[in-house]
Design a protein around this motif. Structure first.
Motif: not given
Length: 385
Positions: A106-116, A79-91
């Motif tokens: 993403v940081a507070d767990g309110g939004a779930v990210a994905a890398f497509a 769960a942690l890794a997927l948040q990072g993978l999906g959101a890192h390009p935004v960061h």
């Protein structure tokens, strides 16, 4: 700090992470429904401050988090890794508006990210992706596109709140014709369906039916999406190795405990030379993989020029090692390890996928070879006339 040792503070932090995983994350993971995003688990990762560290820590810290969590709770690690993978390009590549809107959520767990990135016909060969980004002919002057095509094997799909999507804005341009977009899940024309996979987290397919995106949705620059993807993978590939090392360590720890207490042939299993040597080999390979992961992460943090090679080596060695160690642990435990709910039964299912995703083992070997030859100066072979 060197690439080959951790300081006392890092060692203590890893122990704290394992404690947090056991006390706060494992109970929530056990309540999750396989094949669906465990939002309470993601929210708890946010409450504990672990998700925010994805955007403030370096590659080594990411590896330490993933390894430590994986030893106790692979679901929390994933769960942690997927948040990072999906959101890192935004960061790393997003505009101020994109970062301000999505990263706090993403940081507070309110939004779930994905890398497509992956597609039915473009998995290992990421440069061959075919999702089209056609220029929008509405005449609005917004610099928009319409996304048409499919993505497949996407973790957190179809339940993510937004996707980092890689699409082709220039036909027949290979890697140079790809652009990265931030696409909210509620964008018109975007639909998804779950895939029944050997995984506790959701993996799905996405269908894009003329999904509208504008210049405000671009991550980085148009035509530079492949660079966004590869730079993200260079960061996350060593940490996939860390995930694998964590699973290998969990399997090794379980094997040490089991072989020390299990009686067979007149004594504990550990007194049998074949068993002791097998356990020693498991420990040797796990430690070697761990050191390569740490070295690759340290190289990334230092901005070294050989990060692609090191990242590929770390992921390759660690994921192949974890497969070996978990399989050996199952063999030493016998039939009990195959019983549903046993730690090793769980690890046996979890350990297979990392050898495929974020670049299969064969792709890592190709990357390694390419980087080695790229650094070799051409020489004229000479010999006797």
């Amino acid at each position: 700090m060197t690439a080959f040792s951790l300081d006392p503070g890092q060692i203590a932090w890893c122990a704290e992470l394992r404690t947090l995983a056991a006390q706060h994350l494992r109970p929530l993971a056990d309540k999750g429904e396989p094949g669906h995003v465990n939002r309470p688990l993601v929210a708890e990762l946010g409450r504990l401050g672990l998700l925010s560290r994805l955007f403030t820590s370096g590659a080594l810290d990411l590896c330490l988090m993933r390894e430590s969590l994986a030893q106790v709770c692979t679901e929390a690690e994933t769960a942690l890794a997927l948040q990072g993978l999906g959101a890192h390009p935004v960061h790393a590549y997003g505009t101020a508006a994109q970062r301000e809107h999505w990263l706090p959520r993403v940081a507070d767990g309110g939004a779930v990210a994905a890398f497509a990135l992956s597609e039915p016909g473009a998995g290992s060969d990421a440069a061959a992706l075919a999702l089209r980004a056609d220029e929008d002919g509405t005449g609005t002057g917004t610099g928009g596109w319409r996304l048409t095509g499919e993505k497949c094997w996407i973790s957190n799909a179809p339940e993510a709140d937004f996707y980092t999507v890689f699409a082709r804005t220039a036909p027949d341009a290979g890697a140079r014709g790809v652009t990265a977009f931030l696409v909210p899940a509620d964008r018109p024309g975007l639909t998804g369906s779950p895939l029944d996979m050997l995984s506790p987290h959701p993996i799905g397919a996405l269908a894009f039916d003329a999904v509208p995106v504008t210049a405000d949705d671009v991550l980085g620059e148009p035509g530079q999406g492949f660079r966004v993807a590869m730079n993200t993978l260079n960061l996350f590939r060593p940490s996939v190795g860390a995930f694998a090392v964590g699973m290998a360590q969990a399997a090794l720890d379980a094997t040490l405990a089991h072989t020390a207490r299990r009686e067979a042939f007149g004594g504990p299993l550990k007194d049998l030379q074949t068993v002791a040597h097998q356990v020693a080999e498991m420990a040797l390979r796990t430690e070697a993989a761990r050191l390569m992961v740490y070295a690759a992460a340290a190289a990334y943090d230092e901005g070294a020029s050989d990060v692609p090679r090191r990242a590929a080596m770390a992921k390759l060695l660690a994921t192949e090692t974890a497969q070996y160690v978990v399989d050996a642990a199952v063999q030493l435990h016998g039939a009990r390890a195959l019983r549903r709910g046993h730690l090793l039964e769980h690890l046996y299912r979890e350990v297979r996928a990392p050898r495929i995703y974020e670049g299969a083992s064969e792709v890592q070997r190709a990357v390694i070879a390419k980087e080695l030859y790229r650094r070799t100066e051409p020489t004229r072979e000479t010999g006797p006339a």
